[in-house]
Design a protein around this motif. Structure first.
Motif, PDB file in Angstrom:
ATOM      1  N   ARG A  68       0.853  -1.187   0.000  1.00  0.00           N
ATOM      2  CA  ARG A  68       0.000   0.000   0.000  1.00  0.00           C
ATOM      3  C   ARG A  68       0.894   1.244   0.000  1.00  0.00           C
ATOM      4  O   ARG A  68       2.098   1.193   0.235  1.00  0.00           O
ATOM      5  CB  ARG A  68      -0.924  -0.003   1.221  1.00  0.00           C
ATOM      6  N   TRP A  69       0.240   2.351  -0.234  1.00  0.00           N
ATOM      7  CA  TRP A  69       0.945   3.646  -0.251  1.00  0.00           C
ATOM      8  C   TRP A  69       1.338   4.013   1.186  1.00  0.00           C
ATOM      9  O   TRP A  69       0.527   3.921   2.100  1.00  0.00           O
ATOM     10  CB  TRP A  69       0.052   4.727  -0.837  1.00  0.00           C
ATOM     11  N   PRO A  70       2.575   4.405   1.425  1.00  0.00           N
ATOM     12  CA  PRO A  70       2.997   4.770   2.794  1.00  0.00           C
ATOM     13  C   PRO A  70       2.135   5.906   3.335  1.00  0.00           C
ATOM     14  O   PRO A  70       1.889   6.909   2.648  1.00  0.00           O
ATOM     15  CB  PRO A  70       4.449   5.201   2.614  1.00  0.00           C
ATOM     16  N   GLN A  71       1.680   5.732   4.579  1.00  0.00           N
ATOM     17  CA  GLN A  71       0.766   6.717   5.160  1.00  0.00           C
ATOM     18  C   GLN A  71       1.438   8.072   5.397  1.00  0.00           C
ATOM     19  O   GLN A  71       0.778   9.101   5.361  1.00  0.00           O
ATOM     20  CB  GLN A  71       0.211   6.168   6.484  1.00  0.00           C
ATOM     21  N   VAL A  72       2.706   8.063   5.668  1.00  0.00           N
ATOM     22  CA  VAL A  72       3.391   9.318   6.025  1.00  0.00           C
ATOM     23  C   VAL A  72       3.865  10.072   4.797  1.00  0.00           C
ATOM     24  O   VAL A  72       4.473  11.134   4.918  1.00  0.00           O
ATOM     25  CB  VAL A  72       4.602   9.017   6.943  1.00  0.00           C
ATOM     26  N   VAL A  73       3.592   9.544   3.600  1.00  0.00           N
ATOM     27  CA  VAL A  73       4.109  10.144   2.380  1.00  0.00           C
ATOM     28  C   VAL A  73       2.982  10.824   1.621  1.00  0.00           C
ATOM     29  O   VAL A  73       1.916  10.225   1.387  1.00  0.00           O
ATOM     30  CB  VAL A  73       4.779   9.078   1.484  1.00  0.00           C
ATOM     31  N   SER A  74       3.191  12.090   1.264  1.00  0.00           N
ATOM     32  CA  SER A  74       2.226  12.822   0.439  1.00  0.00           C
ATOM     33  C   SER A  74       2.575  12.616  -1.033  1.00  0.00           C
ATOM     34  O   SER A  74       3.739  12.592  -1.414  1.00  0.00           O
ATOM     35  CB  SER A  74       2.254  14.306   0.787  1.00  0.00           C
ATOM     36  N   ARG A  75       1.555  12.462  -1.850  1.00  0.00           N
ATOM     37  CA  ARG A  75       1.790  12.238  -3.271  1.00  0.00           C
ATOM     38  C   ARG A  75       2.292  13.490  -3.985  1.00  0.00           C
ATOM     39  O   ARG A  75       2.766  13.407  -5.122  1.00  0.00           O
ATOM     40  CB  ARG A  75       0.475  11.781  -3.942  1.00  0.00           C
ATOM     41  N   TYR A  76       2.162  14.622  -3.348  1.00  0.00           N
ATOM     42  CA  TYR A  76       2.480  15.876  -4.032  1.00  0.00           C
ATOM     43  C   TYR A  76       3.925  16.334  -3.778  1.00  0.00           C
ATOM     44  O   TYR A  76       4.296  17.448  -4.126  1.00  0.00           O
ATOM     45  CB  TYR A  76       1.497  16.968  -3.604  1.00  0.00           C
ATOM     46  N   ASN A  77       4.726  15.457  -3.163  1.00  0.00           N
ATOM     47  CA  ASN A  77       6.150  15.750  -2.979  1.00  0.00           C
ATOM     48  C   ASN A  77       6.954  15.024  -4.045  1.00  0.00           C
ATOM     49  O   ASN A  77       6.644  13.875  -4.407  1.00  0.00           O
ATOM     50  CB  ASN A  77       6.625  15.303  -1.596  1.00  0.00           C
ATOM     51  N   ASP A  78       7.989  15.670  -4.535  1.00  0.00           N
ATOM     52  CA  ASP A  78       8.836  15.049  -5.555  1.00  0.00           C
ATOM     53  C   ASP A  78       9.710  13.963  -4.942  1.00  0.00           C
ATOM     54  O   ASP A  78       9.842  12.863  -5.496  1.00  0.00           O
ATOM     55  CB  ASP A  78       9.704  16.094  -6.247  1.00  0.00           C
ATOM     56  N   TRP A  79      10.369  14.292  -3.834  1.00  0.00           N
ATOM     57  CA  TRP A  79      11.295  13.353  -3.173  1.00  0.00           C
ATOM     58  C   TRP A  79      10.825  13.148  -1.729  1.00  0.00           C
ATOM     59  O   TRP A  79      10.488  14.105  -1.033  1.00  0.00           O
ATOM     60  CB  TRP A  79      12.725  13.882  -3.166  1.00  0.00           C
ATOM     61  N   VAL A  80      10.811  11.897  -1.315  1.00  0.00           N
ATOM     62  CA  VAL A  80      10.359  11.575   0.035  1.00  0.00           C
ATOM     63  C   VAL A  80      11.290  10.526   0.634  1.00  0.00           C
ATOM     64  O   VAL A  80      12.005   9.808  -0.079  1.00  0.00           O
ATOM     65  CB  VAL A  80       8.907  11.035   0.017  1.00  0.00           C
ATOM     66  N   GLU A  81      11.255  10.473   1.963  1.00  0.00           N
ATOM     67  CA  GLU A  81      11.972   9.424   2.693  1.00  0.00           C
ATOM     68  C   GLU A  81      11.024   8.859   3.741  1.00  0.00           C
ATOM     69  O   GLU A  81      10.351   9.609   4.460  1.00  0.00           O
ATOM     70  CB  GLU A  81      13.242   9.979   3.359  1.00  0.00           C
ATOM     71  N   PHE A  82      10.993   7.529   3.846  1.00  0.00           N
ATOM     72  CA  PHE A  82      10.116   6.870   4.804  1.00  0.00           C
ATOM     73  C   PHE A  82      10.743   5.542   5.177  1.00  0.00           C
ATOM     74  O   PHE A  82      11.823   5.165   4.658  1.00  0.00           O
ATOM     75  CB  PHE A  82       8.715   6.682   4.211  1.00  0.00           C
ATOM     76  N   GLU A  83      10.094   4.840   6.069  1.00  0.00           N
ATOM     77  CA  GLU A  83      10.616   3.552   6.526  1.00  0.00           C
ATOM     78  C   GLU A  83       9.593   2.459   6.258  1.00  0.00           C
ATOM     79  O   GLU A  83       8.372   2.691   6.354  1.00  0.00           O
ATOM     80  CB  GLU A  83      10.941   3.605   8.029  1.00  0.00           C
ATOM     81  N   ILE A  84      10.123   1.264   5.953  1.00  0.00           N
ATOM     82  CA  ILE A  84       9.277   0.091   5.760  1.00  0.00           C
ATOM     83  C   ILE A  84       9.848  -1.053   6.571  1.00  0.00           C
ATOM     84  O   ILE A  84      11.061  -1.081   6.858  1.00  0.00           O
ATOM     85  CB  ILE A  84       9.187  -0.304   4.268  1.00  0.00           C
ATOM     86  N   ASP A  85       8.978  -1.962   6.958  1.00  0.00           N
ATOM     87  CA  ASP A  85       9.402  -3.148   7.683  1.00  0.00           C
ATOM     88  C   ASP A  85       9.613  -4.273   6.686  1.00  0.00           C
ATOM     89  O   ASP A  85       8.714  -4.602   5.884  1.00  0.00           O
ATOM     90  CB  ASP A  85       8.350  -3.562   8.716  1.00  0.00           C
ATOM     91  N   ALA A  86      10.811  -4.835   6.700  1.00  0.00           N
ATOM     92  CA  ALA A  86      11.136  -5.905   5.759  1.00  0.00           C
ATOM     93  C   ALA A  86      11.837  -7.023   6.495  1.00  0.00           C
ATOM     94  O   ALA A  86      12.450  -6.825   7.562  1.00  0.00           O
ATOM     95  CB  ALA A  86      12.006  -5.374   4.627  1.00  0.00           C
ATOM     96  N   SER A  87      11.721  -8.222   5.902  1.00  0.00           N
ATOM     97  CA  SER A  87      12.367  -9.391   6.482  1.00  0.00           C
ATOM     98  C   SER A  87      13.856  -9.325   6.215  1.00  0.00           C
ATOM     99  O   SER A  87      14.292  -9.106   5.088  1.00  0.00           O
ATOM    100  CB  SER A  87      11.766 -10.666   5.883  1.00  0.00           C
ATOM    101  N   ASP A  88      14.626  -9.497   7.287  1.00  0.00           N
ATOM    102  CA  ASP A  88      16.083  -9.403   7.153  1.00  0.00           C
ATOM    103  C   ASP A  88      16.713 -10.344   8.157  1.00  0.00           C
ATOM    104  O   ASP A  88      16.574 -10.149   9.371  1.00  0.00           O
ATOM    105  CB  ASP A  88      16.552  -7.965   7.395  1.00  0.00           C
ATOM    106  N   ALA A  89      17.406 -11.382   7.676  1.00  0.00           N
ATOM    107  CA  ALA A  89      18.096 -12.359   8.523  1.00  0.00           C
ATOM    108  C   ALA A  89      17.123 -13.034   9.486  1.00  0.00           C
ATOM    109  O   ALA A  89      17.393 -13.178  10.676  1.00  0.00           O
ATOM    110  CB  ALA A  89      19.232 -11.705   9.278  1.00  0.00           C
ATOM    111  N   GLY A  90      15.938 -13.391   8.982  1.00  0.00           N
ATOM    112  CA  GLY A  90      14.985 -14.129   9.785  1.00  0.00           C
ATOM    113  C   GLY A  90      14.139 -13.278  10.684  1.00  0.00           C
ATOM    114  O   GLY A  90      13.331 -13.789  11.464  1.00  0.00           O
ATOM    115  N   GLY A  91      14.254 -11.956  10.608  1.00  0.00           N
ATOM    116  CA  GLY A  91      13.451 -11.083  11.456  1.00  0.00           C
ATOM    117  C   GLY A  91      13.000  -9.862  10.696  1.00  0.00           C
ATOM    118  O   GLY A  91      13.406  -9.607   9.562  1.00  0.00           O
ATOM    119  N   SER A  92      12.112  -9.105  11.309  1.00  0.00           N
ATOM    120  CA  SER A  92      11.603  -7.888  10.685  1.00  0.00           C
ATOM    121  C   SER A  92      12.471  -6.713  11.116  1.00  0.00           C
ATOM    122  O   SER A  92      12.665  -6.483  12.321  1.00  0.00           O
ATOM    123  CB  SER A  92      10.146  -7.658  11.092  1.00  0.00           C
TER     124      SER A  92
END
Length: 506
Positions: free
Chosen positions: A139-163
Motif C-alpha cells: 500500500r501507499w505509505p501513510q506518512v508520504v504525500s503524493r504531491y512531494n517530488d522526493w520523500v523518505e520513509f521507513e518500511i518493515d522488511a524481512s532481514d536475517a529471519g526477522g523484521s
C-alpha cells in the motif's frame, strides 16, 4: 651622617661600639655557605598556559571543521548517487509507459517486483484513490504525500529471519490518467555508513584534542621549567652572585641561543664589576690613610695653646669637613661591599627587635636634646637570619635620618613585628616627609631633595639601607605617614630560597 657637636660625637662613638660589637659577634662563627632568601612575589600569569590553551582550541576547531566538511561532502556524494540511480530507474519506467501504455508499465513492474531482495528497489503504482495496481509495496505509505517530488520513509522488511525497519528514499511522479508512480531504493547501508562516518568524526576530534592537549601541556611545562630556571638564576645574580650563569640545554633552540648570549654578557659584566670594585676598594683604602693622618695632625695642633681664635675656628671647620669626607667614604665603601658581597656574608639568627630597642635607647639622649620623642613600639623579640652588623647599620641610618629631618618637638617611632613568614621593620616620623614622585630616586646614592641642600649630609644613608635590604632579599618602601615619612622594610624569615641556596647557621 655627621652632625657636629659633642653630643653627636658621643652618640656616633657609642653607635660605632655597638656595630663593632655586632661585628665581633658575627666573626665568632662564619657559615660555610650563604645565599639569599626569597621575598614574596606576585603570582605569575602563565603565558605558556594561555598559549597552549589557544593552540588546543585552534587545533580542535580546525580538526572539527575539516572532519565535518568531509562528513557532509561524503554524505552529499552518497545522496547524489542514490538520486541518480532513482532518476535513471524512473526515466526507464516512464519510457516504458510512453511506448506501451499502462499494460507495458505493469508488466515491467511485475518483472522487477523481486528487486527488493537483490537491489533494495521499491516500486508502487496506484490509482488516484490509492488502490495499488502493481509493485512490491502492499500500500501507499501513510506518512508520504503524493504531491512531494522526493520523500523518505521507513518500511518493515524481512532481514536475517526477522523484521527490520529499513529507510527508503523515493521519487514520486504523476502519470496520465491520475495514476501515481513511486520509485525508491533502500538506503540502510548509506545510513549505516553515515553513522560510521559521524562516529569516526567524533573519535577523530576527541583523539586530536587529546593529542593536542598532551602536546600543549608538555610544551607549557617545558617552557615553564626553563623560565623558572632562568628566573631563579637571575634572582641569584641580582642578589650579588655574579658567577651564576643561565642554564644551557643540548637542544640548541632559541632559549639556548639567548642564554648563551646573556651568559657572555654576564661574563663581561662580572669582569667589569670586579675591576671597578677592586679599583674602588684600592682608592678608598689609599685615601683613608692620608685623611686619617691629616685628622690626627689637626687634632694634635688643636692641643697646642696660644692658637689664634680664627686659626682654631678654621681648623675646627677643616676637621668637621674631614669627618664628613671620612664618613662619606666609609659609607660608599659599605654600599659597594654590601652590593658585592653576595654569598660570602657571614650570617646568624639576629633578634632585630632587641637590636632596634638597643639602638633606640642609644639615640634617645640625642633625640631628647632636640626635644624629639623617640620610642619603640613592637614585638619584644623578632628574629631573622642575616648579618647582624649590616642590619644594625640599617637601623642606625633610619633613626639618624628621622632625627635629622624631624623638626624640634617632633616624634619618631620604631617598630619591629613578625607577620607570617616575614619580619617588618618600620621607622616613622612626623617630619616633612618625601614627595611620592621622589621616593624611588631618593634611594639612589648622592640623591638629595632641593629643600635639604643646606642640611649636612651626602645622601647616602637611605642608599646603604637599600643595599642592606637587597642583600637580605628584602623590600623597602617609603610611604606617607600623614604627616611625615614611614620607611617599611620587609625581611623574609624563612631560610629556604627558590634557588635551593639557604643561609646556613654557623
Amino acid at each position: 651622617m655627621y652632625r657636629g657637636g659633642g653630643a653627636g660625637r658621643r652618640t656616633m662613638a657609642a653607635t660605632s661600639e655597638v656595630l663593632q660589637s655586632s661585628e665581633r659577634m658575627t666573626e665568632a662563627g662564619r657559615p660555610d655557605a650563604v645565599g639569599p632568601t626569597t621575598r614574596p612575589r606576585p603570582r605569575m600569569r602563565l603565558s605558556t598556559s594561555r598559549l597552549a590553551t589557544l593552540f588546543i582550541v585552534i587545533f580542535a576547531v580546525g580538526v572539527t571543521l575539516v572532519l565535518t566538511a568531509v562528513y557532509f561532502l561524503t554524505a552529499r556524494v552518497l545522496d547524489n548517487e542514490v538520486d541518480a540511480v532513482i532518476n535513471s530507474e524512473v526515466n526507464n519506467l516512464v519510457d516504458d509507459y510512453s511506448r506501451g501504455g499502462l499494460l507495458q508499465l505493469v508488466a515491467t513492474l511485475h518483472r522487477r517486483a523481486d528487486g527488493w531482495g537483490r537491489t533494495g528497489a521499491v516500486y508502487l503504482l496506484v490509482e488516484n484513490n490509492g488502490f495499488p495496481i502493481a509493485g512490491n509495496l502492499a500500500r501507499w505509505p501513510q506518512v508520504v504525500s503524493r504531491y512531494n517530488d522526493w520523500v523518505e520513509f521507513e518500511i518493515d522488511a524481512s532481514d536475517a529471519g526477522g523484521s527490520v525497519s529499513h529507510p527508503v528514499r523515493a521519487q514520486i511522479i504523476r502519470l496520465p490518467g491520475n495514476r501515481w508512480l513511486l520509485v525508491g531504493t533502500d538506503i540502510l547501508d548509506r545510513s549505516r555508513l553515515a553513522s560510521r562516518l559521524r562516529t569516526a568524526m567524533f573519535w577523530g576530534v576527541g583523539a586530536s584534542v587529546l593529542l593536542a592537549t598532551l602536546f600543549g601541556l608538555s610544551y607549557s611545562r617545558r617552557i615553564r621549567r626553563r623560565v623558572k630556571a632562568v628566573a631563579a638564576t637571575c634572582e641569584s645574580i641580582m642578589a650579588g652572585n655574579l658567577s651564576q650563569r643561565l642554564p644551557v640545554e643540548p637542544a640548541h633552540d632559541e632559549f639556548d641561543a639567548l642564554a648563551t648570549a646573556v651568559n657572555r654578557m654576564l661574563e663581561t659584566i662580572e669582569q667589569q664589576t670586579e675591576t671597578l670594585r677592586t679599583t674602588f676598594d684600592s682608592a678608598a683604602h689609599d685615601l683613608r690613610a692620608p685623611l686619617y693622618r691629616a685628622r690626627v695632625r689637626i687634632e694634635e695642633s688643636l692641643q697646642h695653646e696660644g692658637l689664634a681664635d680664627n686659626v682654631r675656628e678654621t681648623m675646627d671647620a677643616t676637621l668637621a669637613e674631614l669627618d664628613r669626607v671620612q664618613r662619606t667614604l666609609g659609607t660608599l665603601l659599605q654600599i659597594a661591599q654590601t652590593d658585592g658581597r653576595g654569598r660570602d656574608v657571614p650570617t646568624e639568627d639576629v633578634d632585630v627587635a632587641a637590636l632596634a630597642q638597643e639602638l633606640v635607647e642609644l639615640y634617645q639622649p640625642e633625640a631628647g636634646n632636640r626635644n624629639i620623642s623617640l620610642d619603640y613600639r613592637g614585638d619584644a623579640t623578632a628574629s631573622v637570619h642575616g648579618n647582624r652588623q649590616l642590619l644594625a647599620q640599617a637601623v642606625v641610618n633610619l633613626l639618624e635620618n628621622a632625627i635629622k629631618y624631624v623638626p624640634e618637638g617632633g616624634k619618631v617611632e620604631a617598630s619591629v613585628r613578625t607577620i607570617g613568614d616575614s619580619l617588618t621593620l618600620t621607622v616613622a616620623d612626623n617630619g616633612p616627609g618625601i614627595p611620592e614622585a621622589d621616593r624611588a630616586r631618593i634611594l639612589q646614592p648622592f640623591v638629595r631633595l632641593d629643600r635639604d641642600r643646606d642640611q649636612v649630609g651626602s645622601g647616602l644613608g637611605l642608599s646603604l639601607v637599600a643595599a642592606v635590604m637587597r642583600l637580605h632579599r628584602a623590600t623597602i618602601e617609603l610611604l606617607d605617614n600623614h604627616p611625615g615619612l614611614l620607611v617599611r622594610c620587609v625581611l623574609p624569615v624563612r631560610k629556604e630560597v627558590a634557588t635551593g641556596v639557604a643561609f646556613v647557621t654557623p
